[in-house]
Design a protein around this motif. Structure first.
Motif, mmCIF file in Angstrom:
data_model
loop_
_atom_site.group_PDB
_atom_site.id
_atom_site.type_symbol
_atom_site.label_atom_id
_atom_site.label_comp_id
_atom_site.label_asym_id
_atom_site.label_seq_id
_atom_site.Cartn_x
_atom_site.Cartn_y
_atom_site.Cartn_z
ATOM 1 N N UNK A 1 -4.136 14.625 10.924
ATOM 2 C CA UNK A 1 -5.232 13.768 11.379
ATOM 3 C C UNK A 1 -4.800 12.317 11.537
ATOM 4 N N UNK A 2 -3.596 11.991 11.049
ATOM 5 C CA UNK A 2 -3.106 10.624 11.138
ATOM 6 C C UNK A 2 -2.765 10.047 9.784
ATOM 7 N N UNK A 3 -2.889 8.731 9.669
ATOM 8 C CA UNK A 3 -2.503 8.004 8.462
ATOM 9 C C UNK A 3 -3.676 7.881 7.506
ATOM 10 N N UNK A 4 -3.405 8.121 6.226
ATOM 11 C CA UNK A 4 -4.432 7.936 5.207
ATOM 12 C C UNK A 4 -3.926 6.953 4.155
ATOM 13 N N UNK A 5 -4.714 5.919 3.904
ATOM 14 C CA UNK A 5 -4.415 4.963 2.839
ATOM 15 C C UNK A 5 -4.871 5.564 1.522
ATOM 16 N N UNK A 6 -3.951 5.706 0.560
ATOM 17 C CA UNK A 6 -4.341 6.325 -0.711
ATOM 18 C C UNK A 6 -4.283 5.362 -1.900
ATOM 19 N N UNK A 7 -3.633 4.216 -1.726
ATOM 20 C CA UNK A 7 -3.561 3.267 -2.836
ATOM 21 C C UNK A 7 -3.196 1.890 -2.304
ATOM 22 N N UNK A 8 -3.841 0.849 -2.838
ATOM 23 C CA UNK A 8 -3.489 -0.532 -2.515
ATOM 24 C C UNK A 8 -2.671 -1.094 -3.669
ATOM 25 N N UNK B 1 0.812 -1.215 0.000
ATOM 26 C CA UNK B 1 0.000 0.000 0.000
ATOM 27 C C UNK B 1 0.843 1.262 0.000
ATOM 28 N N UNK B 2 0.149 2.366 -0.316
ATOM 29 C CA UNK B 2 0.735 3.701 -0.226
ATOM 30 C C UNK B 2 -0.070 4.488 0.809
#
Length: 217
Positions: free
Chosen positions: A182-189, A175-176
Motif C-alpha cells: 500500500x506504500x509507506x507507513x510511518x511507525x515511529x517518530x 522516523x522509522x
C-alpha cells in the motif's frame, strides 16, 4: 561522530534478532556493532569476514582488519575470515538474513537507489545489487535528507534503481518507516518533529496511526 548517525545505528540495532547473519553496508551501518548490547548476531562484512566485533580502541587498531567502510574493526570469538568471492557466495546464495545499507533514494514502496548519481562518476557498484537481490530482509539506515537538502524518501526514484527487490524498513534520525504494497507507513517518530513537519521534509506520502509511538531516546 555525528549524534544523528549514532541515533540511527542504535535504532537499527533494536531490529536485530539473536542468531541472524547480518551484512553491514558502508557508512552508518558500520556503527551498529558498538550498540548491540547483549544480542548475539553474526555480522558479515562483504570484504570477507563473518563475526565482526565492536570498534577497537586506538591502542588496538590493526588496519589489516577493516570493515566495508575501510574502518578498523575487531573480530568476535569464532569469527571467520575468507575470500571476497566466498563472501558474495553467501550473499548470492541467500544465506544473509538481513542487510543493513545506506541509500541515495528510496521510493514509497521501498525500491532502492544506492549505487549511482546521474551525471556523476561511478566509483563502483560494490555489493549493493547483490545484497538487494540476495538478502532475506533489508533495512535502510540513512539520513532523512541528502547533502543538498533533498528528501531521500521519494514518490518515484530519479536515480538508477539497485534492483526490483524492496526494502522492508527505513530508519532515519527523524522516523522509522516500513514499506508495504500500500506504500509507506510511518511507525515511529524519533525526533521532536510533528507529523506535519515530517511531511514537509519527506518526498513521499505516508500512512500513520493516530496512536503513533514517539521514541524517548
Amino acid at each position: 561522530m555525528s549524534l544523528e548517525r549514532i541515533k540511527i545505528a542504535k535504532r537499527v540495532a533494536q531490529e536485530l534478532s539473536d542468531g541472524e547473519v547480518i551484512n553491514l553496508g558502508v557508512g552508518i551501518p558500520t556503527l551498529i556493532p558498538d550498540y548491540l548490547g547483549d544480542k548475539k548476531v553474526y555480522l558479515q562484512s562483504e570484504n570477507g569476514l563473518l563475526g565482526m566485533g565492536p570498534t577497537p580502541d586506538e591502542e588496538n587498531i590493526n588496519m589489516d582488519l577493516i570493515s566495508a567502510s575501510k574502518k578498523p574493526i575487531t573480530m568476535d570469538t569464532g569469527a571467520s575470515l575468507f575470500d571476497s568471492s566466498d563472501s558474495f557466495v553467501m550473499i548470492r546464495g541467500g544465506h544473509v538474513d538481513l542487510a543493513v545499507m545506506g541509500a541515495l533514494q528510496v521510493d514509497q514502496y521501498g525500491e532502492i537507489a544506492n549505487w549511482a548519481v546521474p551525471g556523476k562518476t561511478i566509483l563502483g557498484v560494490g555489493g549493493a545489487m547483490d545484497l538487494v537481490a540476495g538478502a532475506k530482509r533489508i533495512i535502510i539506515a540513512s539520513r532523512h535528507l541528502a547533502k543538498d537538502g533533498s528528501p531521500k524518501l521519494v514518490k518515484e526514484l530519479t536515480f538508477p534503481s539497485s534492483g526490483v527487490r524492496k526494502a522492508d524498513m527505513l530508519i532515519t534520525e527523524h522516523a522509522v518507516f516500513k514499506f508495504t504494497e500500500k506504500g509507506t507507513e510511518l511507525i515511529e517518530i524519533l525526533s521532536d518533529l510533528t507529523v506535519n513537519e515530517l511531511k514537509e521534509i519527506t518526498g513521499a506520502e505516508f500512512l500513520y496511526s493516530t496512536q503513533l509511538s514517539k521514541s524517548e531516546s
